[in-house]
Design a protein around this motif. Structure first.
Motif, PDB file in Angstrom:
ATOM      1  N   TYR A  25      19.550  41.909  42.286  1.00  0.00           N
ATOM      2  CA  TYR A  25      20.911  41.691  42.775  1.00  0.00           C
ATOM      3  C   TYR A  25      21.724  40.861  41.781  1.00  0.00           C
ATOM      4  N   LEU A  26      21.117  39.808  41.247  1.00  0.00           N
ATOM      5  CA  LEU A  26      21.822  38.974  40.275  1.00  0.00           C
ATOM      6  C   LEU A  26      22.135  39.766  39.004  1.00  0.00           C
ATOM      7  N   ARG A  27      21.162  40.559  38.553  1.00  0.00           N
ATOM      8  CA  ARG A  27      21.386  41.369  37.368  1.00  0.00           C
ATOM      9  C   ARG A  27      22.546  42.337  37.582  1.00  0.00           C
ATOM     10  N   THR A  28      22.545  43.011  38.734  1.00  0.00           N
ATOM     11  CA  THR A  28      23.586  43.987  39.016  1.00  0.00           C
ATOM     12  C   THR A  28      24.945  43.313  39.168  1.00  0.00           C
ATOM     13  N   LEU A  29      24.965  42.172  39.843  1.00  0.00           N
ATOM     14  CA  LEU A  29      26.225  41.456  40.017  1.00  0.00           C
ATOM     15  C   LEU A  29      26.800  41.046  38.663  1.00  0.00           C
ATOM     16  N   TRP A  30      25.951  40.564  37.770  1.00  0.00           N
ATOM     17  CA  TRP A  30      26.412  40.155  36.450  1.00  0.00           C
ATOM     18  C   TRP A  30      27.004  41.341  35.696  1.00  0.00           C
ATOM     19  N   GLU A  31      26.332  42.480  35.757  1.00  0.00           N
ATOM     20  CA  GLU A  31      26.844  43.673  35.090  1.00  0.00           C
ATOM     21  C   GLU A  31      28.179  44.105  35.691  1.00  0.00           C
ATOM     22  N   ASN A  32      28.295  44.013  37.019  1.00  0.00           N
ATOM     23  CA  ASN A  32      29.548  44.396  37.673  1.00  0.00           C
ATOM     24  C   ASN A  32      30.701  43.483  37.257  1.00  0.00           C
ATOM     25  N   LEU A  33      30.404  42.191  37.086  1.00  0.00           N
ATOM     26  CA  LEU A  33      31.443  41.262  36.643  1.00  0.00           C
ATOM     27  C   LEU A  33      31.908  41.597  35.231  1.00  0.00           C
ATOM     28  N   LEU A  34      30.955  41.913  34.366  1.00  0.00           N
ATOM     29  CA  LEU A  34      31.311  42.277  33.002  1.00  0.00           C
ATOM     30  C   LEU A  34      32.125  43.562  32.970  1.00  0.00           C
ATOM     31  N   LEU A  35      31.705  44.538  33.773  1.00  0.00           N
ATOM     32  CA  LEU A  35      32.400  45.824  33.792  1.00  0.00           C
ATOM     33  C   LEU A  35      33.795  45.717  34.403  1.00  0.00           C
ATOM     34  N   GLY A  36      33.975  44.784  35.327  1.00  0.00           N
ATOM     35  CA  GLY A  36      35.258  44.669  36.010  1.00  0.00           C
ATOM     36  C   GLY A  36      36.253  43.754  35.337  1.00  0.00           C
ATOM     37  N   ALA A  37      35.797  42.964  34.363  1.00  0.00           N
ATOM     38  CA  ALA A  37      36.679  41.988  33.726  1.00  0.00           C
ATOM     39  C   ALA A  37      37.712  42.685  32.834  1.00  0.00           C
ATOM     40  N   ALA A  38      38.899  42.108  32.785  1.00  0.00           N
ATOM     41  CA  ALA A  38      39.960  42.650  31.930  1.00  0.00           C
ATOM     42  C   ALA A  38      39.592  42.430  30.462  1.00  0.00           C
ATOM     43  N   ARG A  39      39.841  43.452  29.640  1.00  0.00           N
ATOM     44  CA  ARG A  39      39.570  43.325  28.212  1.00  0.00           C
ATOM     45  C   ARG A  39      40.770  42.755  27.471  1.00  0.00           C
ATOM     46  N   LYS A  40      41.958  42.959  28.042  1.00  0.00           N
ATOM     47  CA  LYS A  40      43.193  42.460  27.450  1.00  0.00           C
ATOM     48  C   LYS A  40      44.035  41.815  28.551  1.00  0.00           C
ATOM     49  N   PRO A  41      45.050  41.032  28.205  1.00  0.00           N
ATOM     50  CA  PRO A  41      45.943  40.480  29.233  1.00  0.00           C
ATOM     51  C   PRO A  41      46.421  41.602  30.152  1.00  0.00           C
ATOM     52  N   PHE A  42      46.371  41.354  31.455  1.00  0.00           N
ATOM     53  CA  PHE A  42      46.534  42.438  32.414  1.00  0.00           C
ATOM     54  C   PHE A  42      47.111  41.890  33.713  1.00  0.00           C
ATOM     55  N   THR A  43      48.022  42.623  34.330  1.00  0.00           N
ATOM     56  CA  THR A  43      48.580  42.242  35.628  1.00  0.00           C
ATOM     57  C   THR A  43      47.976  43.132  36.702  1.00  0.00           C
ATOM     58  N   ALA A  44      47.243  42.528  37.619  1.00  0.00           N
ATOM     59  CA  ALA A  44      46.554  43.276  38.667  1.00  0.00           C
ATOM     60  C   ALA A  44      47.260  43.074  40.006  1.00  0.00           C
ATOM     61  N   SER A  45      47.303  44.125  40.821  1.00  0.00           N
ATOM     62  CA  SER A  45      47.833  44.038  42.180  1.00  0.00           C
ATOM     63  C   SER A  45      46.655  43.981  43.132  1.00  0.00           C
ATOM     64  N   PHE A  46      46.532  42.859  43.866  1.00  0.00           N
ATOM     65  CA  PHE A  46      45.369  42.654  44.721  1.00  0.00           C
ATOM     66  C   PHE A  46      45.782  41.852  45.949  1.00  0.00           C
ATOM     67  N   LYS A  47      45.446  42.376  47.129  1.00  0.00           N
ATOM     68  CA  LYS A  47      45.767  41.703  48.394  1.00  0.00           C
ATOM     69  C   LYS A  47      47.260  41.409  48.521  1.00  0.00           C
ATOM     70  N   GLY A  48      48.088  42.320  48.004  1.00  0.00           N
ATOM     71  CA  GLY A  48      49.531  42.150  48.126  1.00  0.00           C
ATOM     72  C   GLY A  48      50.142  41.169  47.156  1.00  0.00           C
ATOM     73  N   HIS A  49      49.379  40.712  46.193  1.00  0.00           N
ATOM     74  CA  HIS A  49      49.893  39.757  45.216  1.00  0.00           C
ATOM     75  C   HIS A  49      49.642  40.302  43.809  1.00  0.00           C
ATOM     76  N   GLU A  50      50.438  39.812  42.864  1.00  0.00           N
ATOM     77  CA  GLU A  50      50.217  40.151  41.473  1.00  0.00           C
ATOM     78  C   GLU A  50      49.481  39.012  40.787  1.00  0.00           C
ATOM     79  N   TRP A  51      48.463  39.377  40.030  1.00  0.00           N
ATOM     80  CA  TRP A  51      47.627  38.392  39.361  1.00  0.00           C
ATOM     81  C   TRP A  51      47.690  38.667  37.861  1.00  0.00           C
ATOM     82  N   HIS A  52      48.062  37.666  37.106  1.00  0.00           N
ATOM     83  CA  HIS A  52      48.157  37.809  35.659  1.00  0.00           C
ATOM     84  C   HIS A  52      46.829  37.369  35.045  1.00  0.00           C
ATOM     85  N   LEU A  53      46.047  38.335  34.664  1.00  0.00           N
ATOM     86  CA  LEU A  53      44.697  38.079  34.185  1.00  0.00           C
ATOM     87  C   LEU A  53      44.648  38.033  32.664  1.00  0.00           C
ATOM     88  N   GLN A  54      43.772  37.201  32.177  1.00  0.00           N
ATOM     89  CA  GLN A  54      43.505  37.103  30.752  1.00  0.00           C
ATOM     90  C   GLN A  54      42.173  37.795  30.439  1.00  0.00           C
TER      91      GLN A  54
END
Length: 324
Positions: A25-54
């Protein structure tokens, strides 16, 4: 080629040497975090809010992460399970977390630049990963160009480049992180083992890495009961740090000589008081104001014997069923 359409990330073989690597579970969670992380500055829409991700950040909730961690029967991991897993990575200084649990939190991967630096050299990564990440947050791709190996290099060149990238990544990872990471992990593990050997009664996972804050299973039950009671006063109250709450309750028992019943009973009274109901929002607040609360309660009851019929703490199961 189908894999390239979705993009990919480097995963160092040295991960297999980490103390948590055998936990699937820990291994899979770590991989999911890496796969889901933004590679470049990015604005995400989540839960009705905009998130400016680095780079190296993603916005998510523990419940959402749990839906990606299912057993063989398709049952997802619970929010509490994911929270405990995330804290492993926090203690290992692999991630940091900011924000509210319900509305969404930004997870930042430490040293993500090491991954991004290698990803820039991977074929077909640029547009593919950005597009996949954007779709996950209902956002369009940022339109980065598709990177491929030059045609004259052929398949051999691509394989050689990939092999070289992996070797460089492994070597750099070993040189930079081996001593500091291993020493810090070993020292934390040793400290935790020593703490647990001294306090085997500590509830599973309800302690800080240093062992400074901790509580027993019954202390945790009391903390959860208090939280449920306070929610009736303030429904927006954030979920507490359970180790801290359980630790305060333990200190009230050990140092102040209060019982679980006395602690919860006084909290119940305070939560119904016109003034204290809005001012006592944690076990630490209850402990600090104990004498004043007790005095005011005595004056209001005019010496009448307080009935204990509202709460039943006759056995160690006194808090069962108070929370789901």
């Amino acid at each position: 080629m189908d894999n390239q359409k979705s993009g990919y990330i480097p995963l160092y073989r040295s991960i297999l040497k980490q103390p948590w690597a055998k936990d699937v579970y820990l291994r899979t969670l770590w991989e999911n975090l890496l796969l889901g992380a933004a590679r470049k500055p990015f604005t995400a829409s989540f839960k009705g809010h905009e998130w400016h991700l680095q780079p190296g950040q993603l916005v998510v909730t523990a419940a959402d992460l749990g839906l990606q961690l299912c057993d063989r029967k398709g049952n997802p991991a619970s929010r509490d399970q994911v929270e405990r897993m995330l804290q492993v990575f926090v203690r290992e200084e692999m991630i940091s977390i900011d924000g509210e649990k319900q509305k969404g939190r930004v997870i930042t991967i430490t040293n993500y630049a090491e991954y991004a630096q290698k990803m820039d050299n991977l074929p077909a990564h640029g547009a593919a990963h950005d597009g996949a990440h954007g779709a996950a947050h209902d956002e369009a791709s940022n339109g980065a160009g598709l990177k491929v190996v030059a045609a004259h290099d052929g398949a051999h060149g691509a394989a050689q480049a990939t092999a070289q990238h992996e070797q460089e990544g492994n070597n750099k990872n070993k040189n930079i992180k081996r001593s500091t990471f291993r020493n810090s992990v070993e020292s934390r593990n040793d400290a935790t083992e020593k703490f647990l050997s001294r306090h085997p009664e500590a509830a599973d996972g309800i302690y800080t890495p240093s062992g400074k804050s901790w509580g027993t299973a019954d202390d945790l039950k009391a903390a959860r009961w208090i939280y449920s009671q306070l929610l009736t006063v303030n429904a927006s109250l954030s979920e507490p740090k359970w180790a801290e709450w359980a630790n305060t309750i333990r200190l009230m028992r050990v140092q102040d000589h209060r019982t679980h019943y006395e602690i919860c009973d006084l909290l119940k009274w305070a939560s119904k008081d016109d003034f204290w109901g809005e001012n006592i929002m944690s076990p630490s607040g209850l402990r600090k104001q104990w004498d004043r609360l007790t005095s005011k309660r005595s004056r209001k009851t005019s010496g009448a014997k307080h009935s204990a019929s509202e709460l039943n703490f006759d056995n160690t199961d006194w808090a069962e069923g108070l929370l789901p």
